[in-house]
Design a protein around this motif. Sequence first.
Motif, PDB file in Angstrom:
ATOM      1  N   ILE A 251      11.440 -13.830   9.568  1.00 16.17           N
ATOM      2  CA  ILE A 251      12.379 -14.252  10.616  1.00 16.17           C
ATOM      3  C   ILE A 251      12.211 -13.381  11.853  1.00 16.17           C
ATOM      4  O   ILE A 251      12.106 -13.866  12.980  1.00 16.17           O
ATOM      5  CB  ILE A 251      13.828 -14.173  10.100  1.00 16.17           C
ATOM      6  CG1 ILE A 251      14.048 -15.199   8.979  1.00 16.17           C
ATOM      7  CG2 ILE A 251      14.824 -14.405  11.231  1.00 16.17           C
ATOM      8  CD1 ILE A 251      15.401 -15.090   8.304  1.00 16.17           C
ATOM      9  N   ALA A 252      12.184 -12.061  11.648  1.00 16.50           N
ATOM     10  CA  ALA A 252      11.994 -11.105  12.750  1.00 16.50           C
ATOM     11  C   ALA A 252      11.670  -9.750  12.138  1.00 16.50           C
ATOM     12  O   ALA A 252      12.296  -9.360  11.147  1.00 16.50           O
ATOM     13  CB  ALA A 252      13.248 -11.004  13.614  1.00 16.50           C
ATOM     14  N   PRO A 253      10.712  -9.024  12.703  1.00 16.39           N
ATOM     15  CA  PRO A 253      10.355  -7.711  12.146  1.00 16.39           C
ATOM     16  C   PRO A 253      11.544  -6.764  12.027  1.00 16.39           C
ATOM     17  O   PRO A 253      11.680  -6.054  11.026  1.00 16.39           O
ATOM     18  CB  PRO A 253       9.305  -7.191  13.133  1.00 16.39           C
ATOM     19  CG  PRO A 253       8.695  -8.434  13.721  1.00 16.39           C
ATOM     20  CD  PRO A 253       9.827  -9.406  13.815  1.00 16.39           C
ATOM     21  N   TRP A 254      12.409  -6.758  13.058  1.00 11.70           N
ATOM     22  CA  TRP A 254      13.559  -5.850  13.009  1.00 11.70           C
ATOM     23  C   TRP A 254      14.513  -6.228  11.872  1.00 11.70           C
ATOM     24  O   TRP A 254      15.161  -5.359  11.279  1.00 11.70           O
ATOM     25  CB  TRP A 254      14.310  -5.850  14.342  1.00 11.70           C
ATOM     26  CG  TRP A 254      14.927  -7.169  14.722  1.00 11.70           C
ATOM     27  CD1 TRP A 254      14.393  -8.136  15.512  1.00 11.70           C
ATOM     28  CD2 TRP A 254      16.208  -7.664  14.302  1.00 11.70           C
ATOM     29  NE1 TRP A 254      15.240  -9.212  15.619  1.00 11.70           N
ATOM     30  CE2 TRP A 254      16.366  -8.945  14.892  1.00 11.70           C
ATOM     31  CE3 TRP A 254      17.224  -7.164  13.494  1.00 11.70           C
ATOM     32  CZ2 TRP A 254      17.507  -9.721  14.689  1.00 11.70           C
ATOM     33  CZ3 TRP A 254      18.365  -7.937  13.297  1.00 11.70           C
ATOM     34  CH2 TRP A 254      18.502  -9.195  13.891  1.00 11.70           C
ATOM     35  N   ALA A 255      14.587  -7.531  11.564  1.00 11.37           N
ATOM     36  CA  ALA A 255      15.448  -7.976  10.467  1.00 11.37           C
ATOM     37  C   ALA A 255      14.920  -7.460   9.133  1.00 11.37           C
ATOM     38  O   ALA A 255      15.688  -7.096   8.238  1.00 11.37           O
ATOM     39  CB  ALA A 255      15.539  -9.499  10.454  1.00 11.37           C
ATOM     40  N   GLY A 256      13.590  -7.419   9.001  1.00  7.71           N
ATOM     41  CA  GLY A 256      12.995  -6.878   7.787  1.00  7.71           C
ATOM     42  C   GLY A 256      13.309  -5.402   7.614  1.00  7.71           C
ATOM     43  O   GLY A 256      13.601  -4.939   6.503  1.00  7.71           O
ATOM     44  N   TRP A 257      13.255  -4.646   8.729  1.00  2.00           N
ATOM     45  CA  TRP A 257      13.579  -3.219   8.659  1.00  2.00           C
ATOM     46  C   TRP A 257      15.045  -3.003   8.291  1.00  2.00           C
ATOM     47  O   TRP A 257      15.380  -2.092   7.530  1.00  2.00           O
ATOM     48  CB  TRP A 257      13.275  -2.546   9.997  1.00  2.00           C
ATOM     49  CG  TRP A 257      11.817  -2.313  10.206  1.00  2.00           C
ATOM     50  CD1 TRP A 257      10.970  -3.020  11.003  1.00  2.00           C
ATOM     51  CD2 TRP A 257      11.022  -1.304   9.577  1.00  2.00           C
ATOM     52  NE1 TRP A 257       9.697  -2.528  10.916  1.00  2.00           N
ATOM     53  CE2 TRP A 257       9.695  -1.466  10.052  1.00  2.00           C
ATOM     54  CE3 TRP A 257      11.290  -0.291   8.662  1.00  2.00           C
ATOM     55  CZ2 TRP A 257       8.657  -0.648   9.638  1.00  2.00           C
ATOM     56  CZ3 TRP A 257      10.255   0.527   8.249  1.00  2.00           C
ATOM     57  CH2 TRP A 257       8.953   0.351   8.739  1.00  2.00           C
TER      58      TRP A 257
END
Length: 424
Positions: free
Chosen positions: A264-270
């Motif tokens: 969905i979004a790299p920041w969401a994964g973090w």
Amino acid sequence: MMTTSPLLKPIRISLSFIGLLVGAGFATGAEVVQYFSGFGVPGIAGAGLAGLVMTAAGAVMLQLGSVFLADEHKTVFRSVSHPWMARFLDVCVTVTLFCLGFVMLAGAGATLNQQLDWPVWLGGALMAVIVGVTGLLDVDKVSAIISAVTPLVILAVIVVFAVTMLNLPTDMAPVHEAVVTAQPPLGPWWLSALNYAGLALLMAVSMCLVIGGSLAHPREAFLGGALGGAVYTVLLAMLTAVMWLTSPVHAGADVPMLEVYSDIAPWAGWLMVFVIYAMIYNTAIGMFYALGRRLTASRPQKYAPVFLATVAVGYAISFLGFDTLLTTVFPILGWLGMVMTAFLLVWWVVHRQQIGAEVLRRLRIGALLQQREDPERRFTGGHEQALDEAQSDSEAPADQLEDALTSEMPAVGTQQRRSADRPD
């Protein structure tokens, strides 16, 4: 005295029950992929079936805890079964504590390996050290802080469901291919669903009975369990749909939810990696701490070395790998949980009239206690005799029951102070 509104009590109980079910395995999405989404559309029906069983069994477990005012699960096991069966159920719970503990250490390694590319052994070692250190401290405070992550997991499921529904795949062929190549460790879908329900309930039974034991009124405990189970069923069905529709995204991943959020979004994964790791910690510390206390119940001074030894052994076993442990250990625990769940449900059905009588008896005892404590109302010798008879007929010890009912009585403290202020 602060009391909870009768209308709010079932809601509070339901939130506690949901918190027990929404553990690290749910947060990673791995359990859902293994037990449900790998079957495709039938997996969603499986989630509904599992949720139905968990709703019924959860309500029963909480109510049984309340009926016997249990302060530990063995109180209920001994009350509803033969000593050998009670021992078997107790051993099942103990084995589950250890198995879930080392699976969580493996999951910690897999999570950091997937997101940070750390060696699996390092992520597991970090979790083992954190668990080992905090397990020697005030674990209740630490775990209470981390358990605040549970609402974030629920929010994460709702958000990822909404995002998935707004971005449905136009071509379902990759989804179907991913489902075809999936190899659920247990089938068909309905048996997998029942096994999952058994697993989740075996993990939750100990705390379910204790939470129920803190409630004086069995009816409220039952309603809270039913409400919590219904909400969890919806969450489980939502996450199953997400894991099915995003199968091409997370195929082969040890931590599917992390892969979906990263897509969905790299920041969401973090963000999700911290949520998942915190949930893994909360589950692991709860399992190892409870196991250490149980193994040293007769020798509490031995807790520290025994606790650290169990964590070390669990870490060694975690080297078998998260996916391997998940697909082998969890189904075995699920079978044990199915036996336990069936036994408790059958016992409840057979004794439902007895339980119904206890529900009414608690209401009667509560009313008599309220009358006794109210200086504005008469409490005669006949009332005292009726109270004594009702307490002696109850399934719970009389003094323990009176304390529990009095603590939930609205404005008892005010009435007692008012009575004390009255002139003799």
